[in-house]
Design a protein around this motif. Sequence first.
Motif, PDB file in Angstrom:
ATOM      1  N   UNK A  36       0.959  -1.166  -0.054  1.00  0.00           N
ATOM      2  CA  UNK A  36      -0.034   0.113  -0.006  1.00  0.00           C
ATOM      3  C   UNK A  36       0.833   1.208   0.077  1.00  0.00           C
ATOM      4  N   UNK A  37       2.066   1.212   0.358  1.00  0.00           N
ATOM      5  CA  UNK A  37       3.121   2.389   0.585  1.00  0.00           C
ATOM      6  C   UNK A  37       3.551   2.725  -0.836  1.00  0.00           C
ATOM      7  N   UNK A  81      -1.827   5.023  -6.126  1.00  0.00           N
ATOM      8  CA  UNK A  81      -1.521   4.431  -4.703  1.00  0.00           C
ATOM      9  C   UNK A  81      -2.734   3.237  -4.778  1.00  0.00           C
ATOM     10  N   UNK A 123       1.323  -9.155   3.968  1.00  0.00           N
ATOM     11  CA  UNK A 123       2.188  -8.507   3.168  1.00  0.00           C
ATOM     12  C   UNK A 123       3.715  -8.956   3.076  1.00  0.00           C
ATOM     13  N   UNK A 168      15.083  -8.171   3.273  1.00  0.00           N
ATOM     14  CA  UNK A 168      14.543  -7.144   2.108  1.00  0.00           C
ATOM     15  C   UNK A 168      12.919  -6.958   2.476  1.00  0.00           C
ATOM     16  N   UNK A 211      11.960  -3.062   2.690  1.00  0.00           N
ATOM     17  CA  UNK A 211      11.278  -2.583   1.818  1.00  0.00           C
ATOM     18  C   UNK A 211       9.833  -2.534   2.079  1.00  0.00           C
ATOM     19  N   UNK A 212       9.056  -3.553   2.588  1.00  0.00           N
ATOM     20  CA  UNK A 212       7.590  -3.696   2.733  1.00  0.00           C
ATOM     21  C   UNK A 212       7.283  -3.415   4.024  1.00  0.00           C
ATOM     22  N   UNK A 265       8.452  -0.023   6.398  1.00  0.00           N
ATOM     23  CA  UNK A 265       8.023   1.405   5.775  1.00  0.00           C
ATOM     24  C   UNK A 265       6.525   1.609   6.235  1.00  0.00           C
ATOM     25  N   UNK A 266       5.832   0.408   6.186  1.00  0.00           N
ATOM     26  CA  UNK A 266       4.422   0.600   6.489  1.00  0.00           C
ATOM     27  C   UNK A 266       3.884   0.775   8.108  1.00  0.00           C
ATOM     28  N   UNK A 307       0.552   9.284   3.502  1.00  0.00           N
ATOM     29  CA  UNK A 307       0.073  10.027   2.593  1.00  0.00           C
ATOM     30  C   UNK A 307      -0.548   8.961   1.538  1.00  0.00           C
ATOM     31  N   UNK A 308       0.002   7.756   1.341  1.00  0.00           N
ATOM     32  CA  UNK A 308      -0.425   6.889   0.509  1.00  0.00           C
ATOM     33  C   UNK A 308      -1.780   6.140   0.626  1.00  0.00           C
TER      34      UNK A 308
END
Lengths: 258, 341
Positions: free
Chosen positions: A107-108, A150, B240, B253, B257-258, B261-262, B337-338
């Motif tokens: 989602x990001x 997004x 995820x 990774x 990366x996943x 960040x969330x 923001x996403x």
Amino acid sequence: MNTAKQPLLELVGITKRFKQLTAVNGVNLVVNPGEKLVIIGPSGSGKSTLLRAVNFLEQIDDGIIRFEGREVGYLRKHGKLHLDRQQVICGLRAEIGMVFQHFHLFPHMTVLANVMEGPLTVQKKGQRAAQEIALEMLGKVGLLDKKEVYPATLSGGQKQRVAIARALAMKPKLMLFDEPTSALDPELVGEVFDTIHALADEGMTMVIVTHHMGFARELADRVIFMEAGSFVVEETPADFFSDQLGNERIRAFLNRLI
Amino acid sequence: MRISLSGIGRVVSTLLFLWVLTGFAAAGQTVDLDSLFRQAGDLQSEGNLQGAVETLVKVPPPAPGQDGEPFVRSRMQMARIQFSLKELDKAQATCRQVLALYPDNSEAKNFLASIEQERKSRLGAFIDDCLRFLPVLLKGALMTLLLVLCTMLISPLGGLFIALGRISHFRPLTAFCWLVIWLFRGTPLLLQLFFIYYGLPALGITFRPFTAAVIGLGLNYSAYLGEIIRGAIQSVDHGQMEAAKALGMTYRQAMRRIIIPQTYKRLMPPIGNEFIALIKDTALVSTIAMVELMRSADQMFNTYFNITALILAAIIYLVFTTVFTFIFEKIEYRAGIYEHR
């Protein structure tokens, strides 16, 4: 070595237990290059577990997985199976694409970044090369115009198509679909079905777990009916859907669906 | 019960009645003004200024047609005493009592003006105090800020390490991280600082105050943030991780990366909270020979017995916490923001 005659994937005696429950019970399966397999069956029959085991998301308790003729993924120590090194497992997963029921887009990241992620991080491709592949795949699933948004802004069908593009960007030799249309509103099933159909027409090897009979009817080379962890029947669609087939349970299952 | 209550009521009302009666009687009496003034003068010369005021206030306002001089005299004397007691509000009120009856009384008018003057010079004195204390306090504040920034840099990294350790499948690491959290969350920060600065030298390990402070704050906040970060990581949808793995990513990774960040968006409110607490917790290091904002304020207060130093320190802390709150809100918005559709 002539790989054309060799099965792409071969499962021998795959068994997976969850505590008391045996979810997959000694399943054998051969998938030849270019073949499209559809696995159906009531929920809890072990279809998804089997599919996930192929991708090592479930660790099997017994059995052999051969990919392109090589026995892969597990080391046998004192009669017990141990998952191979992470590096090996990741290398195998990189060659097998997987699409989930609930999409699991990141989602990001924008749609484009989602599709670029595999080539970029796993295959260590450059930004430009990864973007080129991603754009190609987004074009394939018809979502080029959504590349900058997004995932939160997409419909379910669009999300699933991005997820397919994301898996395809890894240029996999085998695609696994775990109930790809089950989480979608009925009117959105069509676009995802069409995308997978187009992929099948390109000759992609795929195993699809689904409740959607359209897959079984229209694009399966073989249909497998699974129940209680075992394959009950493995047939061509024509035979599977004909009334001649003498299996009460399958007929009951199909009747319930229709 | 009802009977006894009404009985009490009756007694109270009777007493009230009597009290009012005697009050009227007292008012009717002519007060011996001379003796009152004499008494007040004596008290004043004894240094009992409060007592003098209490005596002077008994001088009643003049009845119509009566001479107002004693009243005015008493109130002006009162105002002067109050002024000398620095009770400027009361002195002003007393002058206004006179002016209410005699609006043209020049003595009261002049005195009121000089009280106003005094008020202004008090503000001047406050500004003087500020100018005197601020350089010292700001120097202290700079140290506080430095401590806060160092801890803000260290603790998220330490916290991330602890969080990843806690969720790893490597038992010794999990146990170690659990122990760190247990220890640093379970004992007072003050004790930890004492232990590091005063206790460890006994074992031959000596730190400079700043190092000791950063180690103490860093470890303590790492432990807290560790649990917060762990919670945030575990709150990310399990799918995820599966999707990342299915692409062929390694655990590292996938985390980098996943998953991590969330967590940023959901981490911001609790981490912001912790950092606000941190700004104030730095005051504790004043106990281990660190001269930061709290210590500077304390020194100024003890040297000059002037609460302006404390007020200024409070204002500086408020400025810090306000600015940080604002920054964290901005970061939280950007981090999420996403999610905006």
